[in-house]
Write a protein that holds these residues in place. Structure first.
Motif, PDB file in Angstrom:
ATOM      1  N   VAL A  96       7.122   3.617   9.071  1.00 42.08           N
ATOM      2  CA  VAL A  96       6.609   2.817   7.882  1.00 42.08           C
ATOM      3  C   VAL A  96       7.470   1.543   7.645  1.00 42.08           C
ATOM      4  O   VAL A  96       8.809   1.822   7.654  1.00 42.08           O
ATOM      5  N   VAL A  97       7.130   0.371   7.865  1.00 43.02           N
ATOM      6  CA  VAL A  97       7.975  -0.733   7.746  1.00 43.02           C
ATOM      7  C   VAL A  97       7.993  -1.360   6.538  1.00 43.02           C
ATOM      8  O   VAL A  97       8.672  -2.570   6.150  1.00 43.02           O
ATOM      9  N   GLY A  98       7.037  -1.100   5.515  1.00 42.46           N
ATOM     10  CA  GLY A  98       7.010  -1.761   4.119  1.00 42.46           C
ATOM     11  C   GLY A  98       6.409  -0.948   3.162  1.00 42.46           C
ATOM     12  O   GLY A  98       5.260  -0.334   3.338  1.00 42.46           O
ATOM     13  N   ILE A  99       6.857  -0.926   2.057  1.00 41.11           N
ATOM     14  CA  ILE A  99       6.054  -0.351   0.837  1.00 41.11           C
ATOM     15  C   ILE A  99       6.040  -1.159  -0.151  1.00 41.11           C
ATOM     16  O   ILE A  99       6.967  -1.769  -0.963  1.00 41.11           O
ATOM     17  N   PHE A 100       4.876  -1.567  -0.972  1.00 41.24           N
ATOM     18  CA  PHE A 100       4.826  -2.658  -1.688  1.00 41.24           C
ATOM     19  C   PHE A 100       4.317  -2.418  -3.062  1.00 41.24           C
ATOM     20  O   PHE A 100       3.610  -3.228  -3.733  1.00 41.24           O
ATOM     21  N   PHE A 101       4.407  -1.099  -3.622  1.00 40.51           N
ATOM     22  CA  PHE A 101       3.836  -0.738  -4.780  1.00 40.51           C
ATOM     23  C   PHE A 101       4.905  -0.231  -5.727  1.00 40.51           C
ATOM     24  O   PHE A 101       6.103   0.282  -5.012  1.00 40.51           O
ATOM     25  N   LYS A 102       5.122  -0.624  -6.966  1.00 40.86           N
ATOM     26  CA  LYS A 102       6.064   0.128  -7.697  1.00 40.86           C
ATOM     27  C   LYS A 102       5.363   1.374  -8.429  1.00 40.86           C
ATOM     28  O   LYS A 102       4.431   1.447  -8.961  1.00 40.86           O
ATOM     29  N   GLU A 103       6.199   2.429  -8.255  1.00 43.61           N
ATOM     30  CA  GLU A 103       5.739   3.760  -8.813  1.00 43.61           C
ATOM     31  C   GLU A 103       5.237   3.636 -10.416  1.00 43.61           C
ATOM     32  O   GLU A 103       6.073   3.076 -11.308  1.00 43.61           O
ATOM     33  N   GLY A 104       4.296   4.238 -10.477  1.00 43.82           N
ATOM     34  CA  GLY A 104       3.731   4.370 -11.821  1.00 43.82           C
ATOM     35  C   GLY A 104       2.832   3.080 -12.275  1.00 43.82           C
ATOM     36  O   GLY A 104       2.519   2.919 -13.461  1.00 43.82           O
ATOM     37  N   ALA A 105       2.782   2.151 -11.207  1.00 34.94           N
ATOM     38  CA  ALA A 105       2.201   0.859 -11.624  1.00 34.94           C
ATOM     39  C   ALA A 105       0.810   0.608 -11.578  1.00 34.94           C
ATOM     40  O   ALA A 105       0.152   1.634 -10.738  1.00 34.94           O
ATOM     41  N   ARG A 106       0.374  -0.286 -12.160  1.00 34.93           N
ATOM     42  CA  ARG A 106      -1.309  -0.474 -11.994  1.00 34.93           C
ATOM     43  C   ARG A 106      -1.462  -1.126 -10.778  1.00 34.93           C
ATOM     44  O   ARG A 106      -0.811  -2.377 -10.594  1.00 34.93           O
ATOM     45  N   VAL A 107      -2.730  -1.016  -9.960  1.00 31.79           N
ATOM     46  CA  VAL A 107      -3.107  -1.609  -8.802  1.00 31.79           C
ATOM     47  C   VAL A 107      -4.393  -1.920  -8.789  1.00 31.79           C
ATOM     48  O   VAL A 107      -5.397  -1.257  -9.511  1.00 31.79           O
ATOM     49  N   GLU A 111      -5.557  -4.046  -2.970  1.00 27.26           N
ATOM     50  CA  GLU A 111      -4.050  -4.604  -2.841  1.00 27.26           C
ATOM     51  C   GLU A 111      -3.456  -3.635  -1.764  1.00 27.26           C
ATOM     52  O   GLU A 111      -3.497  -2.355  -1.632  1.00 27.26           O
ATOM     53  N   LEU A 112      -2.500  -4.220  -1.021  1.00 26.19           N
ATOM     54  CA  LEU A 112      -1.641  -3.526   0.143  1.00 26.19           C
ATOM     55  C   LEU A 112      -0.309  -2.717  -0.577  1.00 26.19           C
ATOM     56  O   LEU A 112       0.236  -3.200  -1.377  1.00 26.19           O
ATOM     57  N   LEU A 113      -0.454  -1.336  -0.042  1.00 25.47           N
ATOM     58  CA  LEU A 113       0.259  -0.706  -0.866  1.00 25.47           C
ATOM     59  C   LEU A 113       1.606  -0.270   0.237  1.00 25.47           C
ATOM     60  O   LEU A 113       2.792  -0.384  -0.270  1.00 25.47           O
ATOM     61  N   ALA A 114       1.170   0.010   1.569  1.00 25.56           N
ATOM     62  CA  ALA A 114       2.160   0.089   2.568  1.00 25.56           C
ATOM     63  C   ALA A 114       1.617  -0.187   3.682  1.00 25.56           C
ATOM     64  O   ALA A 114       0.561  -0.388   3.852  1.00 25.56           O
ATOM     65  N   LYS A 115       2.633  -0.280   4.805  1.00 24.32           N
ATOM     66  CA  LYS A 115       2.361  -0.589   6.055  1.00 24.32           C
ATOM     67  C   LYS A 115       3.363   0.070   7.103  1.00 24.32           C
ATOM     68  O   LYS A 115       4.199   0.284   6.916  1.00 24.32           O
ATOM     69  N   ARG A 193       6.009   7.834  -5.080  1.00 20.29           N
ATOM     70  CA  ARG A 193       5.858   7.663  -3.433  1.00 20.29           C
ATOM     71  C   ARG A 193       6.505   8.731  -2.918  1.00 20.29           C
ATOM     72  O   ARG A 193       7.578   9.279  -3.467  1.00 20.29           O
ATOM     73  N   LEU A 194       5.962   9.217  -1.933  1.00 20.82           N
ATOM     74  CA  LEU A 194       6.429  10.639  -1.146  1.00 20.82           C
ATOM     75  C   LEU A 194       7.304  10.164   0.014  1.00 20.82           C
ATOM     76  O   LEU A 194       7.595  10.926   0.959  1.00 20.82           O
ATOM     77  N   VAL A 195       7.281   8.897   0.428  1.00 17.18           N
ATOM     78  CA  VAL A 195       8.034   8.591   1.468  1.00 17.18           C
ATOM     79  C   VAL A 195       8.791   7.441   1.580  1.00 17.18           C
ATOM     80  O   VAL A 195       8.611   6.523   0.725  1.00 17.18           O
ATOM     81  N   SER A 196       9.644   7.177   2.459  1.00 17.81           N
ATOM     82  CA  SER A 196      10.742   5.829   2.455  1.00 17.81           C
ATOM     83  C   SER A 196      10.412   4.903   3.437  1.00 17.81           C
ATOM     84  O   SER A 196       9.772   5.427   4.525  1.00 17.81           O
ATOM     85  N   GLU A 197      10.670   3.801   3.289  1.00 12.44           N
ATOM     86  CA  GLU A 197      10.584   2.934   4.603  1.00 12.44           C
ATOM     87  C   GLU A 197      11.607   3.466   5.639  1.00 12.44           C
ATOM     88  O   GLU A 197      12.698   3.703   5.438  1.00 12.44           O
ATOM     89  N   GLY A 198      11.107   3.168   6.903  1.00 10.54           N
ATOM     90  CA  GLY A 198      11.874   3.791   7.986  1.00 10.54           C
ATOM     91  C   GLY A 198      11.271   5.188   8.380  1.00 10.54           C
ATOM     92  O   GLY A 198      11.631   5.735   9.676  1.00 10.54           O
ATOM     93  N   ALA A 199      10.671   5.787   7.563  1.00  9.87           N
ATOM     94  CA  ALA A 199       9.843   7.077   7.782  1.00  9.87           C
ATOM     95  C   ALA A 199       9.035   7.007   8.703  1.00  9.87           C
ATOM     96  O   ALA A 199       7.974   6.144   8.976  1.00  9.87           O
ATOM     97  N   TYR A 200       8.689   8.061   9.595  1.00  6.01           N
ATOM     98  CA  TYR A 200       7.515   7.984  10.543  1.00  6.01           C
ATOM     99  C   TYR A 200       6.437   9.027   9.883  1.00  6.01           C
ATOM    100  O   TYR A 200       6.730   9.963   9.441  1.00  6.01           O
ATOM    101  N   ALA A 201       5.413   8.173   9.739  1.00  2.15           N
ATOM    102  CA  ALA A 201       4.141   8.683   9.070  1.00  2.15           C
ATOM    103  C   ALA A 201       3.094   9.021   9.883  1.00  2.15           C
ATOM    104  O   ALA A 201       2.811   8.312  10.966  1.00  2.15           O
ATOM    105  N   THR A 202       2.538  10.093   9.888  1.00  3.12           N
ATOM    106  CA  THR A 202       1.242  10.264  10.530  1.00  3.12           C
ATOM    107  C   THR A 202       0.278  10.508   9.803  1.00  3.12           C
ATOM    108  O   THR A 202       0.034  10.109   8.613  1.00  3.12           O
ATOM    109  N   THR A 203      -0.973  10.872  10.300  1.00  2.00           N
ATOM    110  CA  THR A 203      -2.362  10.863   9.323  1.00  2.00           C
ATOM    111  C   THR A 203      -2.333  11.929   8.344  1.00  2.00           C
ATOM    112  O   THR A 203      -2.961  11.705   7.440  1.00  2.00           O
ATOM    113  N   GLN A 204      -1.456  12.807   8.622  1.00  2.00           N
ATOM    114  CA  GLN A 204      -1.344  13.973   7.445  1.00  2.00           C
ATOM    115  C   GLN A 204      -0.156  13.753   6.549  1.00  2.00           C
ATOM    116  O   GLN A 204      -0.055  14.462   5.801  1.00  2.00           O
TER     117      GLN A 204
END
Length: 378
Positions: A96-107, A111-115, A193-204
């Motif tokens: 995970v190299v980017g998280i672009f949303f604010k928790e509890g915010a309206r989207v 809209e791009l949320l994470a990458k 959000r349940l992850v942080s930037e730098g974490a390794y994310a899988t499809t699960q």
């Protein structure tokens, strides 16, 4: 001789004692027979009701029949659920190299949320794009030569196929790059959000939950016998604990089958929730009005006497009980609609039902009226 005389005296005394004891035991049992035979009367204790036919009025309660409003309602319990709800995850694995949303915010939708990291894919894309440029120029030159019959059709087709293959590879790579982006599938509110930037994310790996709370859905169950009455478009009202007002919703879908365990059928209704004052997951008390009858006759259920030929009631007329055959209609928890047999102003007898007979004197001890009856079905 003296001994013989003592025995002679003792025998009559023993007989007399036995007779006295038997008399004490049997006298209470034969006393009523002796009194009856002598023509004496049995007196009823003061305050007790006399036997039927003695002329003493029978005490009973009366119910004055007045125009009544009867409502047949279904009362149920339900839950508020979001219109849409999803737990978002990436379609590919990576860092995970980017998280672009604010928790509890309206989207917004799209809209791009994470990458996640896509540098290798971007490099491959640049390579294919360069190859395509060369292949495109080659195809252009080969087409000109083909127009002059300078090359064979087979040679041109080979170059054209290479260009098409590169286009397909580029499209596949672009699709793989899009899988590294997490975008909102609909308008809504993101959760925590349940992850942080730098974490390794899988499809699960769950990244965040997205819910749409305007409108809201109310899910509730109704008894199976009302399945044909509650249909899409049917209005309902519901209340939420802690909120001092009721809300109106409209049924939009009913389950196609009955739950065999509860013998109920599930229905869902939409509530606009434009101000988003209600939150999903809350408990709701639901009420649906099935029918409303104005100015009808209703009587307490306990006044109805079932018979083989139908039902009957007793009214008081000129101080005496009068039997009336009735036709029943809508039933509620405590009252029954009378479609035929009674009129407004009649005084219905509601107690001493088992003692009532045609023509016996009756005296009212209480008189009741009621103008609004509601049927509540759980």
């Amino acid at each position: 001789m003296a001994l013989h005389m003592k025995k002679s005296i003792r025998t009559p005394i023993t007989i007399i004692l036995i007779v006295v004891v038997l008399g004490i035991i049997l006298f209470p049992k034969i006393k009523p027979m002796l009194i009856s035979e002598s023509g004496s009367k049995i007196v009823t204790p003061t305050g007790a009701k006399g036997p039927r036919g003695s002329g003493q009025p029978l005490l009973a309660s009366g119910y004055v029949i007045v125009p009544t409003e009867m409502n047949e309602l279904i009362y149920s319990t339900g839950s508020l659920i979001p219109d849409e709800e999803v737990e978002l995850s990436f379609e590919a694995s990576g860092k995970v190299v980017g998280i672009f949303f604010k928790e509890g915010a309206r989207v917004k939708k799209g809209e791009l949320l994470a990458k996640i990291n896509d540098r290798p894919l971007q490099a491959q894309l640049l390579k294919l794009q360069a190859q395509r440029k060369l292949s495109e120029e080659r195809e252009f030159r080969q087409r000109q030569l083909l127009d002059r019959d300078a090359i064979s059709r087979e040679s041109y087709d080979q170059v054209a196929t290479e260009l098409q293959s590169l286009d397909a590879d580029i499209m596949l790579l672009v699709a793989r790059i899009s899988e590294t982006e997490l975008r909102a599938p609909f308008d809504g509110v993101v959760g925590l959000r349940l992850v942080s930037e730098g974490a390794y994310a899988t499809t699960q790996t769950k990244i965040v939950q997205l819910v749409k709370i305007s409108p809201l859905k109310i899910e509730f169950s109704i008894p199976e016998r009302y399945a044909g009455e509650v249909t899409p478009g049917y209005p309902i009202t519901f209340v939420i604990d802690g909120i001092q007002k009721s809300f109106t919703a409209e049924v939009y879908a009913v389950a196609p089958k009955v739950d065999v365990d509860t013998r109920t059928i599930v229905a869902r209704a939409y509530y606009p929730n434009k101000n988003e004052e209600l939150k999903p997951g809350r408990f709701a008390s639901v009420r649906a009005l099935l029918s409303k009858i104005d100015n009808t006759i209703s009587v307490p259920t306990e006044a109805i006497i079932p018979e083989m030929e139908g039902e009957k009631v007793f009214i008081i007329k000129n101080g005496k009980a009068q039997e009336v055959k009735v036709t029943l209609g809508l039933r509620t928890e405590s009252h029954v609609q009378i479609q035929k047999g009674l009129s407004f102003g009649d005084t219905l007898l509601t107690t001493a039902i088992l003692q009532l007979r045609q023509g016996i004197p009756v005296q009212l001890d209480t008189l009741v009226t009621n103008k609004s009856i509601v049927n509540k079905q759980q």
